[in-house]
Design an enzyme around this catalytic site. Structure first.
Site, PDB file in Angstrom:
ATOM      1  N   THR A  10       0.817  -1.206   0.000  1.00 18.97           N
ATOM      2  CA  THR A  10       0.000   0.000   0.000  1.00 18.97           C
ATOM      3  C   THR A  10       0.856   1.263   0.000  1.00 18.97           C
ATOM      4  OG1 THR A  10      -1.736  -1.180   1.214  1.00 18.97           O
ATOM      5  CG2 THR A  10      -1.855   1.223   1.179  1.00 18.97           C
ATOM      6  N   PRO A 108      10.849  -9.954   2.675  1.00 19.35           N
ATOM      7  CA  PRO A 108      11.859  -9.072   3.279  1.00 19.35           C
ATOM      8  C   PRO A 108      11.323  -8.259   4.446  1.00 19.35           C
ATOM      9  CG  PRO A 108      11.958  -8.965   0.885  1.00 19.35           C
ATOM     10  CD  PRO A 108      10.727  -9.749   1.218  1.00 19.35           C
ATOM     11  N   ASP A 109      10.042  -7.867   4.400  1.00 14.48           N
ATOM     12  CA  ASP A 109       9.463  -7.105   5.507  1.00 14.48           C
ATOM     13  C   ASP A 109       9.365  -7.966   6.767  1.00 14.48           C
ATOM     14  OD1 ASP A 109       7.571  -8.692   4.158  1.00 14.48           O
ATOM     15  OD2 ASP A 109       5.895  -7.433   4.793  1.00 14.48           O
ATOM     16  N   THR A 184     -26.150  -0.232  10.060  1.00 19.92           N
ATOM     17  CA  THR A 184     -25.238  -0.865   9.115  1.00 19.92           C
ATOM     18  C   THR A 184     -23.773  -0.519   9.370  1.00 19.92           C
ATOM     19  OG1 THR A 184     -26.937  -0.932   7.411  1.00 19.92           O
ATOM     20  CG2 THR A 184     -24.646  -1.088   6.680  1.00 19.92           C
TER      21      THR A 184
END
Length: 257
Positions: A10, A108-109, A184
């Site tokens: 992201t 890698p993270d 909702t």
């Protein structure tokens, strides 16, 4: 100063360390395609706005789970910063052993988070990263990365609700006043947040049980980690910059090498 870069699905998160202190951090979206020049100009602007010049940067370390961005990003760093970056991957000294069936599959993270947590908090330790995906990683007292769990992140689950249903709206991810929702939006919020809390508690308990490590320390990070950590007694520490700290540790280990 050391520039560390966490390229996530992201966001791309940049951190600048002076000694062991994070003195500035900033982000770009990952989704937007960029040339090396666009990366370079944006990076110079962000560094300058944080009082950092290219002459201040001694070295660069990158962890990336988005391979398609790497060519332009690495070229930008070499052209505009004048440094060849270290990249988390095969050949990088980590200080931990990847004791899984296929070590090359580990992101890698996840390695950066495991290195940071083991260095800062010792082992055994579990690292939970509440990012695009929610990941659970375990490192034992001997520094072995021995297991991991990957689940959909809260953001992915939320998008599935409003994109794949005809009438459910896009909502803010926040904890409602009560799980006994009466309309909702709060119903969706209750399902997302309390569902993540329940998942987190259960996975922590089961991983500790099967690993036979009931006293394993649990460290959380990631954007929504603060929200879930506040509601989960099983999480001992919330460290919002854990991945960046891990990248700085990795840089130091490889610089000495």
């Amino acid at each position: 100063m050391i520039l560390v870069i966490d390229v996530g699905n992201t966001n791309i998160t940049f951190g600048v360390f002076s000694q062991d202190e994070l003195v500035s951090s900033f982000r770009m979206t990952t989704q937007m395609p960029r040339t090396s020049d666009e990366f370079g100009i944006n990076l110079l602007t962000l560094l300058s706005s944080n009082g950092v010049t290219t002459d201040d940067i001694e070295g660069v370390m990158i962890a990336s789970v988005v391979p398609k961005t790497m060519h332009a990003l690495v070229n930008a760093i070499e052209k505009y910063i004048g440094k060849r970056p270290y990249i988390v991957g095969p050949g990088i000294k980590t200080g931990i052993k990847i004791a899984t069936d296929n070590p090359r599959e580990i992101g890698p993270d996840l390695i950066a988070g495991a290195v940071g947590a083991y260095e800062l908090y010792g082992g055994p330790v579990m690292i939970i990263d509440f990012g695009t995906a929610t990941t659970y990683v375990t490192v034992n007292a001997e520094g072995e990365f021995f297991a991991g769990v990957v689940a959909p992140g809260i953001g992915i689950s939320a998008k599935a609700l409003w994109q794949d249903t005809a009438k459910l709206p896009e909502i803010e991810i926040a904890k409602p006043k009560s799980i006994l929702a009466k309309e909702t939006i709060s119903s969706m919020q209750a399902g997302l947040v309390y569902g993540q809390i329940g998942q987190t508690k259960y996975i922590i308990q089961e991983m500790k049980k099967e690993a036979k490590m009931p006293d394993m320390k649990v460290v959380a990070t990631g954007g929504l980690g603060r929200l879930i950590s506040a509601e989960t007694e099983e999480i001992d520490i919330y460290d919002p910059i854990l991945i960046l700290e891990g990248l700085k540790v990795l840089y130091d280990k490889n610089r000495r090498k």
